[in-house]
Design a protein around this motif. Structure first.
Motif, mmCIF file in Angstrom:
data_model
loop_
_atom_site.group_PDB
_atom_site.id
_atom_site.type_symbol
_atom_site.label_atom_id
_atom_site.label_comp_id
_atom_site.label_asym_id
_atom_site.label_seq_id
_atom_site.Cartn_x
_atom_site.Cartn_y
_atom_site.Cartn_z
ATOM 1 N N ASN A 1 23.728 44.130 45.154
ATOM 2 C CA ASN A 1 24.791 43.188 45.493
ATOM 3 C C ASN A 1 25.931 43.844 46.258
ATOM 4 O O ASN A 1 26.812 43.165 46.782
ATOM 5 N N GLN A 2 25.943 45.183 46.313
ATOM 6 C CA GLN A 2 26.896 45.897 47.147
ATOM 7 C C GLN A 2 26.342 45.966 48.569
ATOM 8 O O GLN A 2 25.129 46.058 48.766
ATOM 9 N N LEU A 3 27.221 45.937 49.565
ATOM 10 C CA LEU A 3 26.796 45.914 50.960
ATOM 11 C C LEU A 3 26.471 47.333 51.431
ATOM 12 O O LEU A 3 27.342 48.043 51.932
ATOM 13 N N GLU A 4 25.226 47.704 51.264
ATOM 14 C CA GLU A 4 24.790 49.027 51.718
ATOM 15 C C GLU A 4 24.729 49.057 53.241
ATOM 16 O O GLU A 4 24.339 48.078 53.884
ATOM 17 N N ASP A 5 25.127 50.194 53.815
ATOM 18 C CA ASP A 5 25.165 50.346 55.273
ATOM 19 C C ASP A 5 23.748 50.357 55.828
ATOM 20 O O ASP A 5 22.959 51.256 55.529
ATOM 21 N N ILE A 6 23.419 49.363 56.664
ATOM 22 C CA ILE A 6 22.058 49.240 57.188
ATOM 23 C C ILE A 6 21.721 50.380 58.136
ATOM 24 O O ILE A 6 20.560 50.810 58.218
ATOM 25 N N ILE A 7 22.722 50.896 58.860
ATOM 26 C CA ILE A 7 22.456 51.976 59.810
ATOM 27 C C ILE A 7 22.214 53.291 59.076
ATOM 28 O O ILE A 7 21.244 54.009 59.345
ATOM 29 N N LYS A 8 23.075 53.615 58.112
ATOM 30 C CA LYS A 8 22.897 54.854 57.351
ATOM 31 C C LYS A 8 21.620 54.835 56.522
ATOM 32 O O LYS A 8 20.967 55.862 56.347
ATOM 33 N N PRO B 1 20.547 40.950 48.828
ATOM 34 C CA PRO B 1 21.302 40.754 47.585
ATOM 35 C C PRO B 1 20.359 40.555 46.392
ATOM 36 O O PRO B 1 19.289 39.958 46.518
ATOM 37 N N LEU B 2 20.804 41.013 45.254
ATOM 38 C CA LEU B 2 19.978 40.990 44.048
ATOM 39 C C LEU B 2 19.735 39.570 43.536
ATOM 40 O O LEU B 2 18.594 39.164 43.315
ATOM 41 N N ASN B 3 20.796 38.802 43.349
ATOM 42 C CA ASN B 3 20.666 37.505 42.667
ATOM 43 C C ASN B 3 19.769 36.530 43.409
ATOM 44 O O ASN B 3 18.870 35.914 42.832
ATOM 45 N N ILE B 4 20.010 36.355 44.691
ATOM 46 C CA ILE B 4 19.267 35.363 45.463
ATOM 47 C C ILE B 4 17.787 35.728 45.561
ATOM 48 O O ILE B 4 16.919 34.861 45.643
ATOM 49 N N CYS B 5 17.495 37.045 45.512
ATOM 50 C CA CYS B 5 16.095 37.473 45.612
ATOM 51 C C CYS B 5 15.345 37.283 44.304
ATOM 52 O O CYS B 5 14.155 36.984 44.298
ATOM 53 N N LEU C 1 15.879 45.623 58.518
ATOM 54 C CA LEU C 1 16.576 44.338 58.428
ATOM 55 C C LEU C 1 17.440 44.322 57.176
ATOM 56 O O LEU C 1 17.170 45.066 56.221
ATOM 57 N N ALA C 2 18.427 43.453 57.173
ATOM 58 C CA ALA C 2 19.192 43.196 55.955
ATOM 59 C C ALA C 2 19.454 41.703 55.856
ATOM 60 O O ALA C 2 19.609 41.015 56.873
ATOM 61 N N LEU C 3 19.470 41.215 54.643
ATOM 62 C CA LEU C 3 19.791 39.818 54.362
ATOM 63 C C LEU C 3 21.212 39.787 53.831
ATOM 64 O O LEU C 3 21.549 40.519 52.898
#
Length: 296
Positions: A127-134, A97-101, A139-141
């Motif tokens: 901040n949008q949930l991008e598909d980690i597999i695609k 996510p953008l804000n927390i980073c 890793l994703a946070l």
């Protein structure tokens, strides 16, 4: 069929079925069965087999010459990739996510890159949930647990959401000693929720405030910006305002009341073995968050 071709090449190179079985750690019966399956699929006999030796048939000679070099290249590439998996170097793609980073996790990313300069961190902030597999990320946070069964997850920490304002705003605003006093204040909120569920930290009493927002955003970062500009009260995750709390730019109001915890997770695709560098980052994030938010 590809695995059976690889097995056939090893039978030839090792000089027999039993030798190939020992080399590949396969039972002799399995080697025989798979060779027979390959010959059945091809409709051709590849080896003359006796008790002591195996010799290539004419068709087997052609087949071996066609595939031996490809199998060798394939196994060399696999070996190199496996070695890279165990090294703390190379590309590491992470979604977050953008804000927390930009706020809470900024020093963590900088220190990680400094401590592991051979890891090429590719950090994709959205901040949008991008598909980690695609996206083929390692890793994703994510904030909050993920329900997708195709994902594995590890909780890295959690933090409460608290009410904050600036000292300047509070100096010129109505008294704020009970949750019901929020009705007299300018409230800055998000489109994610129009009510603030609060719990008393000692008595565990609950109170839900139905909000009429002076301003509303789909991004908690802008809630923080407007609250920091002395324009009202906001309910924000502690990890998004930890620096502002330390400097006194924002102060907590109604300190005996808090909202729901926000959990932070590392996720990755199920069935995928994490590389050593991905495990390194996951543990690094967990340690950093545990130190900064010790009440996890």
């Amino acid at each position: 069929m590809l695995d059976d071709i690889v097995l056939f090449v090893h039978i030839v190179q090792q000089g027999g079925l039993s030798q190939a079985g020992e080399y590949l750690s396969l039972p002799a019966a399995t080697v025989t069965r798979r060779l027979q399956r390959l010959e059945s699929r091809l409709g051709q006999k590849l080896l003359h087999r006796s008790a002591r030796q195996c010799t290539l048939t004419q068709q087997g000679q052609v087949y071996y010459q066609s595939y031996a070099s490809l199998v060798e290249q394939f196994e060399q590439t696999s070996h190199q990739l496996n070695q890279q998996k165990e090294l703390l170097s190379g590309k590491l793609k992470v979604l977050a996510p953008l804000n927390i980073c930009h706020g809470f996790l900024k020093p963590m990313w900088l220190s990680f890159c400094k401590q592991y300069p051979d890891i090429q961190l590719e950090l994709i902030l959205n901040n949008q949930l991008e598909d980690i597999i695609k996206s083929q990320a390692d890793l994703a946070l994510r904030i909050g647990p993920q329900a997708d069964s195709l994902l594995q997850q590890k909780k890295l920490g959690q933090a409460d959401s608290i009410l904050v304002a600036t000292p300047i705003y509070l100096t010129n605003a109505p008294v704020l000693t009970e949750p019901d006093d929020l009705k007299q204040h300018r409230l800055i909120g998000t489109t994610l929720r129009n009510k603030w569920p609060l719990t008393h930290t000692t008595s565990r009493a609950s109170y839900t405030h139905m909000c009429r927002f002076s301003s509303i955003y789909n991004d908690t970062g802008f809630v923080k910006y407007q609250v920091a500009d002395h324009q009202g009260v906001g309910l924000l995750p502690r990890f998004e305002i930890i620096n502002e709390l330390k400097t006194g730019e924002l102060i907590r109001v109604l300190p005996e009341w808090q909202s729901r915890n926000r959990e932070i997770f590392a996720i990755w695709p199920s069935g995928r073995l994490l590389s050593k560098k991905a495990v390194c980052l996951r543990d690094y994030m967990h340690n950093f968050i545990s130190e900064q938010l010790p009440n996890n």
